[in-house]
Motif scaffolding. Structure first.
Motif, PDB file in Angstrom:
ATOM      1  N   ARG A   1      37.253  42.586  50.900  1.00 54.18           N
ATOM      2  CA  ARG A   1      37.068  43.787  50.084  1.00 54.18           C
ATOM      3  C   ARG A   1      36.929  43.463  48.600  1.00 54.18           C
ATOM      4  N   THR A   2      37.564  42.365  48.174  1.00 51.96           N
ATOM      5  CA  THR A   2      37.562  41.999  46.758  1.00 51.96           C
ATOM      6  C   THR A   2      36.236  41.376  46.330  1.00 51.96           C
TER       7      THR A   2
ATOM      8  N   CYS B   1      43.595  38.490  44.765  1.00 51.37           N
ATOM      9  CA  CYS B   1      42.776  39.694  44.954  1.00 51.37           C
ATOM     10  C   CYS B   1      43.216  40.809  44.022  1.00 51.37           C
ATOM     11  N   ILE B   2      44.529  40.988  43.885  1.00 49.89           N
ATOM     12  CA  ILE B   2      45.053  42.024  42.986  1.00 49.89           C
ATOM     13  C   ILE B   2      44.656  41.728  41.545  1.00 49.89           C
TER      14      ILE B   2
ATOM     15  N   ARG C   1      33.323  42.334  46.386  1.00 51.63           N
ATOM     16  CA  ARG C   1      32.431  43.262  45.679  1.00 51.63           C
ATOM     17  C   ARG C   1      32.791  43.396  44.191  1.00 51.63           C
ATOM     18  N   HIS C   2      34.030  42.986  43.828  1.00 49.39           N
ATOM     19  CA  HIS C   2      34.472  43.080  42.436  1.00 49.39           C
ATOM     20  C   HIS C   2      34.201  41.796  41.665  1.00 49.39           C
TER      21      HIS C   2
ATOM     22  N   GLN D   1      42.102  39.974  40.552  1.00 46.64           N
ATOM     23  CA  GLN D   1      40.656  40.108  40.392  1.00 46.64           C
ATOM     24  C   GLN D   1      40.278  41.562  40.123  1.00 46.64           C
ATOM     25  N   ILE D   2      40.976  42.473  40.783  1.00 49.10           N
ATOM     26  CA  ILE D   2      40.698  43.906  40.607  1.00 49.10           C
ATOM     27  C   ILE D   2      41.291  44.413  39.298  1.00 49.10           C
ATOM     28  N   SER D   3      42.484  43.918  38.936  1.00 47.44           N
ATOM     29  CA  SER D   3      43.163  44.359  37.718  1.00 47.44           C
ATOM     30  C   SER D   3      43.606  43.154  36.903  1.00 47.44           C
TER      31      SER D   3
END
Length: 265
Positions: A257-258, A170-171, A260-261, A173-175
């Motif tokens: 939450r992830t 998840c981390i 959506r990214h 995927q966001i960054s």
């Protein structure tokens, strides 16, 4: 009404099982190709590395270290280390690599994670037994003391690491920058896994420090199942269960939450 609800839940579970099975087959094909040798490499890769490390440690330390046979010590430790590295490594880009599959209504991001986790868990476990059985028949290994404890430790370890791997995924995927730090962190984390030492070998102060790591508890529990009371082990099953549940509770919240990214390509 109750029967209808139960039938609907059963249908959903069957559908989810079919989806994950299809993702498992796809993952095998993508990773190893369509030949029969493909699945063999799923087992062969960790097996070759494990045998190589067993041979190297035997040359360096002889047959025993602190009264513990070197070859089964390395087999138990390197198998869990391989699972640790493979699960987290395969989860890192999982969402990005499988984004195109999300066009299918039945496929959710977490399904791709579960498929990869099952693949690694089963593959490395088979590699463990493929290495163990011939050595046992040749007399180099003693029989496994408690299969139920050994397998419980294995799947608890997998469950906990899977949760941690989802958090990492998840981390990343966001960054995308975070992805570059994963492999170095995996190497730096090796001492915290307890793969290549026994807690009983350490001074009392060091024991208290390393036992803060749930991974050390998992390894000690796994070795307790293998060696039995002939080798001193230190572990707390409830500590491992709590760690695994907390990891997965955080992970599943982050996955929601992830989503959506994730850009469907």
């Amino acid at each position: 009404m109750y029967a209808i609800g139960r039938d609907t839940a059963t249908q959903k579970l069957r559908q989810k099982a079919r989806t994950i099975n299809a993702l498992l087959v796809r993952e095998l094909m993508v990773r190893f190709g369509h030949g029969n040798i493909g699945f063999m490499w799923l087992v062969g890769e960790p097996l070759i590395l494990t045998i190589g490390v067993m041979g190297m440690w035997t040359l360096l330390y002889g047959e025993q270290k602190h009264g513990v046979k070197i070859m089964p010590l390395v087999l138990t430790g390197y198998s869990t280390l391989t699972l640790f590295r493979h699960i987290i490594g395969s989860y890192v880009n999982c969402f990005r690599a499988n984004a195109g599959l999300l066009f299918h209504r039945t496929v959710r991001p977490v399904d791709t994670i579960i498929a990869r986790g099952l693949l690694e868990t089963i593959g490395v476990l088979i590699a463990f037994f493929v290495a163990y059985v011939p050595m046992r028949l040749l007399g180099y290994f003693d029989p496994i003391y408690d299969y139920s404890l050994l397998l419980s430790a294995w799947f608890l370890f997998c469950f906990g690491i899977s949760g941690f791997g989802m958090i990492v995924a998840c981390i990343c995927q966001i960054s995308e920058t975070a992805e570059r730090f994963v492999q170095p962190m995996l190497y730096l984390a090796i001492p915290a896994t307890g793969s290549f030492f026994m807690v009983a070998w350490l001074p009392e102060t060091a024991q208290k420090i390393v036992l803060l790591s749930p991974l050390v508890h998992c390894n000690e529990m796994f070795r307790a199942g293998y060696f039995g009371p002939s080798v001193a082990t230190s572990w707390n099953g409830w500590y491992v269960v709590t760690w695994a549940l907390v990891n997965n509770a955080i992970a599943w919240t982050l996955v929601k939450r992830t989503q959506r990214h994730i850009e469907i390509s």
